[in-house]
Design a protein around this motif. Structure first.
Motif, PDB file in Angstrom:
ATOM      1  N   MET A   1       0.998  -1.396  -0.271  1.00  0.00           N
ATOM      2  CA  MET A   1      -0.106   0.202  -0.008  1.00  0.00           C
ATOM      3  C   MET A   1       0.529   1.375   0.211  1.00  0.00           C
ATOM      4  SD  MET A   1      -3.052  -1.085   2.297  1.00  0.00           S
ATOM      5  CE  MET A   1      -4.297  -0.174   0.938  1.00  0.00           C
ATOM      6  N   ASP A   2       1.782   1.207   0.612  1.00  0.00           N
ATOM      7  CA  ASP A   2       2.732   2.246   0.178  1.00  0.00           C
ATOM      8  C   ASP A   2       3.242   2.612  -0.776  1.00  0.00           C
ATOM      9  OD1 ASP A   2       2.540   2.583   3.387  1.00  0.00           O
ATOM     10  OD2 ASP A   2       4.418   1.234   4.303  1.00  0.00           O
ATOM     11  N   LEU A   3       3.841   1.386  -0.909  1.00  0.00           N
ATOM     12  CA  LEU A   3       4.317   1.968  -3.065  1.00  0.00           C
ATOM     13  C   LEU A   3       2.822   2.093  -3.841  1.00  0.00           C
ATOM     14  CD1 LEU A   3       6.184  -1.661  -2.460  1.00  0.00           C
ATOM     15  CD2 LEU A   3       7.264   0.370  -3.290  1.00  0.00           C
ATOM     16  N   GLY A   4       1.374   2.057  -3.042  1.00  0.00           N
ATOM     17  CA  GLY A   4       0.450   3.004  -4.307  1.00  0.00           C
ATOM     18  C   GLY A   4      -0.233   1.688  -4.799  1.00  0.00           C
ATOM     19  N   VAL A   5       0.437   0.325  -4.347  1.00  0.00           N
ATOM     20  CA  VAL A   5      -1.171  -0.607  -4.298  1.00  0.00           C
ATOM     21  C   VAL A   5      -2.572  -0.350  -4.328  1.00  0.00           C
ATOM     22  CG1 VAL A   5      -0.868  -2.964  -4.861  1.00  0.00           C
ATOM     23  CG2 VAL A   5       1.097  -1.925  -5.033  1.00  0.00           C
ATOM     24  N   VAL A   6      -3.056   0.174  -4.279  1.00  0.00           N
ATOM     25  CA  VAL A   6      -4.644   0.571  -4.167  1.00  0.00           C
ATOM     26  C   VAL A   6      -5.252   0.512  -4.994  1.00  0.00           C
ATOM     27  CG1 VAL A   6      -3.846   1.806  -2.119  1.00  0.00           C
ATOM     28  CG2 VAL A   6      -4.038   2.880  -3.711  1.00  0.00           C
ATOM     29  N   PRO A   7      -7.072  -0.023  -4.842  1.00  0.00           N
ATOM     30  CA  PRO A   7      -7.645  -0.185  -5.719  1.00  0.00           C
ATOM     31  C   PRO A   7      -7.708   0.878  -6.418  1.00  0.00           C
ATOM     32  CG  PRO A   7      -8.768  -1.321  -3.296  1.00  0.00           C
ATOM     33  CD  PRO A   7      -7.653  -0.724  -3.235  1.00  0.00           C
ATOM     34  N   GLY A   8      -7.578   0.900  -8.407  1.00  0.00           N
ATOM     35  CA  GLY A   8      -7.562   1.923  -9.257  1.00  0.00           C
ATOM     36  C   GLY A   8      -6.230   2.328  -9.521  1.00  0.00           C
ATOM     37  N   THR A   9      -5.679   1.584  -8.905  1.00  0.00           N
ATOM     38  CA  THR A   9      -3.758   2.016  -9.427  1.00  0.00           C
ATOM     39  C   THR A   9      -3.342   1.526 -10.685  1.00  0.00           C
ATOM     40  OG1 THR A   9      -2.762   2.323  -7.184  1.00  0.00           O
ATOM     41  CG2 THR A   9      -1.393   2.074  -9.093  1.00  0.00           C
ATOM     42  N   MET A  10      -3.089   2.256 -11.769  1.00  0.00           N
ATOM     43  CA  MET A  10      -2.632   1.443 -12.739  1.00  0.00           C
ATOM     44  C   MET A  10      -1.394   1.049 -13.063  1.00  0.00           C
ATOM     45  SD  MET A  10      -3.642   1.312 -15.466  1.00  0.00           S
ATOM     46  CE  MET A  10      -4.420   2.324 -17.414  1.00  0.00           C
ATOM     47  N   ILE A  11      -1.392  -0.282 -13.367  1.00  0.00           N
ATOM     48  CA  ILE A  11       0.182  -1.748 -12.802  1.00  0.00           C
ATOM     49  C   ILE A  11       0.626  -1.883 -14.480  1.00  0.00           C
ATOM     50  CG2 ILE A  11      -1.060  -3.369 -12.131  1.00  0.00           C
ATOM     51  CD1 ILE A  11       1.235  -3.713  -9.998  1.00  0.00           C
ATOM     52  N   ARG A  12       2.082  -2.016 -14.499  1.00  0.00           N
ATOM     53  CA  ARG A  12       2.229  -2.613 -15.871  1.00  0.00           C
ATOM     54  C   ARG A  12       2.832  -3.203 -15.542  1.00  0.00           C
ATOM     55  NH1 ARG A  12       2.479  -0.299 -21.439  1.00  0.00           N
ATOM     56  NH2 ARG A  12       4.816  -1.192 -21.803  1.00  0.00           N
ATOM     57  N   ALA A  13       2.924  -4.573 -16.829  1.00  0.00           N
ATOM     58  CA  ALA A  13       4.047  -5.720 -15.868  1.00  0.00           C
ATOM     59  C   ALA A  13       5.264  -5.063 -17.225  1.00  0.00           C
ATOM     60  CB  ALA A  13       3.458  -7.111 -16.761  1.00  0.00           C
ATOM     61  N   GLU A  14       6.918  -5.155 -16.955  1.00  0.00           N
ATOM     62  CA  GLU A  14       7.142  -4.475 -17.242  1.00  0.00           C
ATOM     63  C   GLU A  14       8.368  -5.752 -17.732  1.00  0.00           C
ATOM     64  OE1 GLU A  14       7.968  -1.976 -19.156  1.00  0.00           O
ATOM     65  OE2 GLU A  14       6.800  -0.354 -17.957  1.00  0.00           O
ATOM     66  N   MET A  15       9.268  -6.593 -16.733  1.00  0.00           N
ATOM     67  CA  MET A  15       9.536  -7.519 -17.185  1.00  0.00           C
ATOM     68  C   MET A  15      10.468  -8.731 -15.989  1.00  0.00           C
ATOM     69  SD  MET A  15      13.685  -5.250 -16.382  1.00  0.00           S
ATOM     70  CE  MET A  15      13.533  -4.561 -14.919  1.00  0.00           C
ATOM     71  N   THR A  16      10.342  -9.842 -16.817  1.00  0.00           N
ATOM     72  CA  THR A  16      10.822 -11.120 -15.090  1.00  0.00           C
ATOM     73  C   THR A  16      12.426 -10.721 -15.453  1.00  0.00           C
ATOM     74  OG1 THR A  16      10.271 -12.645 -17.659  1.00  0.00           O
ATOM     75  CG2 THR A  16       8.448 -12.233 -15.461  1.00  0.00           C
ATOM     76  N   SER A  17      12.389 -11.619 -14.298  1.00  0.00           N
ATOM     77  CA  SER A  17      14.113 -11.509 -13.724  1.00  0.00           C
ATOM     78  C   SER A  17      14.896 -13.185 -14.749  1.00  0.00           C
ATOM     79  CB  SER A  17      13.417 -12.136 -12.830  1.00  0.00           C
ATOM     80  OG  SER A  17      14.433 -13.213 -12.205  1.00  0.00           O
ATOM     81  N   ALA A  18      15.794 -12.598 -14.543  1.00  0.00           N
ATOM     82  CA  ALA A  18      16.844 -14.125 -15.511  1.00  0.00           C
ATOM     83  C   ALA A  18      16.223 -14.934 -14.646  1.00  0.00           C
ATOM     84  CB  ALA A  18      18.221 -14.030 -15.452  1.00  0.00           C
ATOM     85  N   SER A  19      15.725 -15.331 -13.334  1.00  0.00           N
ATOM     86  CA  SER A  19      15.397 -16.617 -13.356  1.00  0.00           C
ATOM     87  C   SER A  19      14.128 -16.998 -13.226  1.00  0.00           C
ATOM     88  CB  SER A  19      15.985 -16.465 -11.092  1.00  0.00           C
ATOM     89  OG  SER A  19      15.555 -15.754 -11.159  1.00  0.00           O
ATOM     90  N   GLY A  20      13.041 -15.511 -13.823  1.00  0.00           N
ATOM     91  CA  GLY A  20      12.132 -16.108 -13.759  1.00  0.00           C
ATOM     92  C   GLY A  20      10.429 -15.814 -12.910  1.00  0.00           C
TER      93      GLY A  20
END
Lengths: 478, 339
Positions: B293-312
C-alpha cells in the motif's frame, strides 16, 4: 474531586462509544484511509502537475533492462562483471600493497626500533610498542587498504549506475528458496571485500528477517583478509600436488572451491535460520529498480573512500593495535622455562591435532581475532617460537612473512604441518568467528547481543565440526 | 591420538543426544514445554474459555464437551467444574453451568490475550496462519497483564483477531455475536466471510488450505446434506457441511460490487500489458500488505508488467512511475481488472 470523577466518567463514556463504533466499522479502516489518501493525492497531482505528452516509445532503460535481465545474457553478464571487479582488485592491489608493506614493515619498523633505543626505551617497551602494536597495525593497513580502496569504489560505481539492483532482481529466485532476499547477493558480494562493510551493506535490505539472515551469514564470504591466507596455503599444499606448470591452476581451483563452499554455506545457513530461529521474524518483500543514471565519479570515489574504506580501516586499526600488544606479550612473558604462548600451544596441541589443526593455529586464531590479515604472520612467528627453529623470523613476538612460498612451506613442515593441516586451515579460515571489527559492526547494526552472539559462535562451531569430521575421514582413508 | 573411527562414533553419539533434546516438536525440550500445558492453572483457564465460548454462541456446554476440548478424562473434567464452582467462577443452574461475573471477567482476560497474540502474530511476524492458534494457546497462560497491555499498545489496540473474532477490551466489553453460518445462505445469495473458527486445528488448516480467509466475498451455489458448493471471490469451492459450518458470514451492503467471475491475479498480466488494481487479498496481512500500500498498490492504481527476472520469478511492474519487483507469491494476492 467531584469534578475529576465526572471527567473520568466522561472519558470512559467516549472511549466506550469509540470502541463500539470501531467494532461496527470493522477491520477495514486502515485500508480505506490509505486508499483515500492516494485518491486525494492523485486528484491534487492531476490538477497541478503537467506531464510531458509522449513517453518515448523506445526507452533506453527498458532496452538495457531486457538485456541485463534476459534469460541468456543475464547471468553470464553478471559473472563477467564480478570477475572483472575481482581481477581489477587483486591485480591492482598487489603493487600498492607491496609498496605499503615495504615502507611500513621493512623501512619504518627498523627505523622506529632504532629511534626507541636511541631515546633509551627499555627492551620490553620497544618490543611491545614497535614489534607488537606497530607491526600489527602496519600489516593490517598494507593488506587491507589497497584492495578496499579499489573494490569499494568499483562496487559503488556499479551500484550508482543502477546495475546492482538488477543483479538482486536476477538472483532473487535463488535466495528466495533459501528464505532470504535477493539483495543479499549484494551484501554477500560486498563481504568478499570486507565482512564489516558487507554487514553495513545489509542496510539496503528493508525486511527485518531477511536483513538479519544476511548479517549472520555474511561471514561465509571470504573477505580480503582471508584471500591471501587461502592463496598461500593452497599454493603450498595443493599447488605442490601437481606438476609445476599446473600449480597455479590447482591453487586457484582450491581457493575458488573454498569460496564456493562459502556461498553454499551462506545459502544453507540462510535456509536453516529462516526455517528455525528466524521463522517468525517479520518479513516483507519488494525490490525497487531505480532508473539508470550516469555514475557520479568523484562523489562515488569520495563516499566510498571516506564512508566505507576509511571507517572500516580505522576500526580495524583500533582493534589491531591491542592485538599486536597481546601477541608480543604472550610470546615474551615466561612462566618457568616457557612463554605463555608455548604453554598454551602445548596444552592445546592434542585438541588441535584431533581437529586436524594444531595448537599454533588455535592460538593464532584466538589472538588474531581483530584481523584475519595477521593470522599467517602470527602462525609463522608462533611456529618458529614453539618448534625452536633457528635462522628464520625476527624473534619472539615479532610477526613476519617470507617473500617466497617455499620458505613458508619449510617453516610450516618443520612445525609438523601435513596436507591435512593445510586443508583444514583453509576450511577453518572460511568457517570461524568474524573478526572483532565485524563483530562490533554486527552489534552496531543489530543492537542485539543475542544475534551478535549467534553470528559469532555459529561459524566457529561449524568450523570445529567440519574440521573434526574432515580430519577423521582423512585419517580413515589415508 | 584418538582412533578416527572411535572419534567419529563418539561424535555420532553426541549428535544423537543433542537431537534427542533439541529437535523441534519431538525433542525432549519441546515435549517438556507441551507437558507444562497440562498444569492446573492452564486447565482452569481453558475450561473458563470453553464455557464462555458456549455462552457466546448460545450452545449447550457439558462436562463431556469440556473433557473433549481440554483432552482430559470426563471424571477429571467433572472435578475441574467442582473446583471452578468452589472458586466462585461458576454457578450450576437448571440448564447446565454458567459463568459468574468473576468467571466471565477471568475468561475475557484470557481471551483478550489469546486474540491479541494471534493478531500480533498475523500482523507483525511471519508465523504461518496454521500456527497462530497453538502459539496463542501458550501465550494466553504466560503473558502478564502489563505485557498484554504493552502488546496491545504496540499493535495499535486492534479490535478484531485475524479470524474475525472481536477482541474484548480491558474492561471486559465484547460486542454480541453477529452473522450467521454459511449454511444459512440461499442459492445465489451473496455475503462476506466475517469469521473462520480456528478450532479444531485440523479443520482450520483444511479451510486455510482452500484459500479461505476473513473478508472474502461468497456466493452460495448449491447445498445439500453431503456437500456445500459456493463461490469465494468468484472461485468455486466445495466443502462438507460440517466444515462449511465453521464459516460465519454477514450480509453485504448494497453499494459493494458483486464478484461473479473468478478474480484475475496480477500474475496473469504478461509483460507489456497493463491493468487496474481491483483489490489486495485479505489473506495478505501485516508488513507485506503495508509495504504494497505504501508503494501505491491500492484499488484503481494502474499497473504494468515490465519484465521478468533472468531466473523467472520476481517480475518488475511499473507502479505510479516507479519500477518495483514483486515475487510471484505476492503478485498472486493482488487482483486486477484488465480494460
Amino acid at each position: 474531586m467531584k469534578n475529576e470523577t465526572r471527567q473520568t466518567n466522561g472519558t470512559d463514556a467516549i472511549l466506550s462509544t469509540a470502541n463500539t463504533l470501531r467494532w461496527e466499522i470493522g477491520d477495514n479502516i486502515h485500508d480505506t484511509l490509505v486508499e483515500s489518501i492516494y485518491t486525494d493525492a492523485q486528484r491534487i497531482a492531476a490538477r497541478t502537475v503537467t506531464v510531458p505528452e509522449s513517453r518515448p516509445a523506445f526507452s533506453f532503460d527498458r532496452q538495457l533492462d531486457r538485456l541485463i535481465t534476459s534469460r541468456w545474457f543475464g547471468f553470464p553478464l553478471m559473472f563477467l562483471m564480478l570477475a572483472v571487479v575481482f581481477w581489477l582488485t587483486v591485480e591492482g592491489a598487489n603493487v600498492p600493497s607491496a609498496m605499503i608493506a615495504s615502507l611500513l614493515v621493512d623501512t619504518v619498523h627498523p627505523w622506529l626500533r632504532g629511534a626507541f633505543s636511541v631515546l633509551g626505551s627499555p627492551w620490553w617497551f620497544t618490543g611491545l610498542m614497535v614489534d607488537g602494536v606497530w607491526l600489527a597495525m602496519a600489516w593490517v593497513i598494507s593488506v587491507m587498504l589497497p584492495p578496499m580502496a579499489i573494490f569499494f569504489p568499483l562496487f559503488t560505481l556499479l551500484e550508482d549506475f543502477g546495475y546492482l539492483p538488477r543483479v538482486a532482481f536476477n538472483m532473487d529466485s535463488l535466495f528466495r528458496r533459501a528464505g532470504a532476499h535477493g539483495k543479499q547477493s549484494l551484501s554477500m558480494t560486498m563481504g568478499f571485500g570486507c565482512n564489516a562493510a558487507g554487514v553495513v551493506a545489509t542496510r539496503i535490505i528493508d525486511s527485518p528477517r531477511e536483513r538479519l539472515i544476511a548479517i549472520i551469514t555474511n561471514n561465509f564470504s571470504l573477505c580480503n583478509g582471508r584471500w591471501p591466507t587461502q592463496i598461500l596455503i593452497a599454493s603450498i599444499f595443493f599447488g605442490a600436488l601437481v606438476p609445476a606448470h599446473l600449480a597455479g591452476l590447482a591453487t586457484a581451483g582450491a581457493v575458488v572451491a573454498v569460496a564456493m563452499l562459502g556461498i553454499f554455506f551462506t545459502l544453507a545457513v540462510s535456509w536453516g535460520l529462516s526455517n528455525t530461529v528466524l521463522k517468525g521474524e517479520a518479513s516483507a518483500f519488494s525490490l525497487e529498480l531505480p532508473p539508470y543514471r550516469p555514475p557520479q565519479l568523484w562523489q562515488t570515489l569520495y563516499t566510498s573512500l571516506i564512508d566505507r574504506t576509511a571507517i572500516v580501516l580505522w576500526r580495524a586499526i583500533v582493534f589491531a593495535a591491542p592485538a599486536g600488544a597481546v601477541i608480543w606479550l604472550v610470546s615474551n612473558i615466561h612462566i618457568g622455562e616457557l612463554s605463555l604462548a608455548e604453554h598454551f600451544i602445548n596444552n592445546a596441541d592434542p585438541f588441535g591435532i584431533l581437529l586436524g589443526l594444531n595448537g599454533v593455529i588455535l592460538l593464532a586464531y584466538i589472538i588474531a581475532i581483530p584481523a584475519n590479515e595477521i593470522v599467517i604472520p602470527t602462525v609463522l612467528m608462533l611456529t618458529v617460537l614453539s618448534a625452536k627453529l633457528t635462522g628464520v623470523g625476527d624473534g619472539a613476538g615479532v610477526m613476519f612473512e617470507l617473500d617466497d612460498a617455499s620458505g613458508v612451506a619449510d617453516v610450516l613442515r618443520a612445525g609438523g604441518w601435513t596436507m591435512l593441516t593445510g586443508l583444514n586451515l583453509m576450511l577453518f579460515s572460511l568457517l570461524h568467528n568474524p573478526c572483532s571489527t565485524t563483530i562490533y559492526t554486527i552489534y552496531k547494526e543489530t543492537k542485539s547481543v543475542k544475534w551478535t552472539a549467534v553470528a559469532t559462535v555459529l561459524p566457529v562451531l561449524m568450523g570445529l565440526v567440519v574440521c573434526f569430521l574432515v580430519a577423521q575421514v582423512y585419517r580413515l582413508l589415508a | 591420538m584418538i582412533d578416527p573411527a572411535k572419534a567419529l562414533m563418539l561424535f555420532g553419539i553426541i549428535a544423537a543426544v543433542a537431537a534427542l533434546f533439541f529437535l523441534p516438536k519431538i525433542g525432549l525440550v519441546a515435549r517438556w514445554k507441551r507437558a507444562r500445558r497440562g498444569m492446573q492453572r492452564v486447565l482452569i483457564e481453558d475450561a473458563l474459555k470453553h464455557i464462555f465460548d458456549c455462552e457466546y454462541k448460545n450452545i449447550h456446554c457439558t462436562t463431556e464437551s469440556i473433557a473433549g476440548t481440554l483432552l482430559i478424562p470426563t471424571d477429571q473434567a467433572a472435578e475441574l467444574l467442582t473446583r471452578l464452582a468452589v472458586m466462585g467462577l461458576l454457578s450450576t443452574g437448571d440448564n447446565g453451568v454458567h459463568l459468574t461475573a468473576d468467571g466471565r471477567s477471568y475468561a475475557l482476560r484470557v481471551i483478550r490475550v489469546h486474540r491479541l497474540w494471534e493478531r500480533y502474530l498475523a500482523d507483525e511476524t511471519s508465523v504461518p496462519a496454521t500456527e497462530w492458534h497453538a502459539s496463542a494457546e501458550l501465550a494466553e497462560h504466560t503473558l502478564t497483564a502489563a505485557q498484554t497491555e504493552a502488546l496491545a499498545a504496540q499493535i495499535g489496540n486492534p479490535h478484531f483477531d485475524p479470524h474475525g473474532d472481536p477482541i474484548p477490551t480491558t474492561s471486559g466489553e465484547i460486542p454480541p455475536k453477529v452473522g450467521r453460518s454459511l449454511l444459512s445462505l440461499h442459492s445465489g445469495e451473496f455475503a462476506v466471510v466475517t469469521h473462520i473458527e480456528d478450532e479444531p486445528e485440523t479443520v482450520f488448516a483444511q479451510l486455510t488450505a482452500q484459500g479461505l480467509h476473513v473478508g472474502m466475498q461468497v456466493m452460495m451455489i448449491e447445498r445439500n446434506n453431503d456437500r456445500v458448493r459456493f463461490a469465494a471471490n468468484g472461485e468455486e469451492i466445495v466443502l462438507a457441511p460440517l466444515l462449511a459450518n465453521n464459516l460465519t458470514v454477514a450480509p453485504m451492503t448494497e453499494e459493494e460490487q458483486r464478484i461473479t467471475a473468478p478474480l484475475s491475479p496480477l500474475t496473469t498480466l504478461s509483460v507489456g500489458q497493463e491493468a487496474h488494481v481491483l483489490s489486495i487479498s485479505k489473506a495478505m496481512r501485516g508488513h507485506q500488505r503495508r509495504r504494497l500500500m505504501d508503494l501505491g498498490v491500492v484499488p484503481g492504481t494502474m499497473i504494468r508488467a515490465e519484465m521478468t527476472s533472468a531466473s523467472g520469478d520476481p517480475t518488475a511492474y511499473s507502479i505510479r512511475g516507479a519500477l518495483v519487483a514483486l515475487r510471484r507469491q505476492h503478485a498472486e494476492m493482488i487482483y486486477i481488472k484488465k480494460d
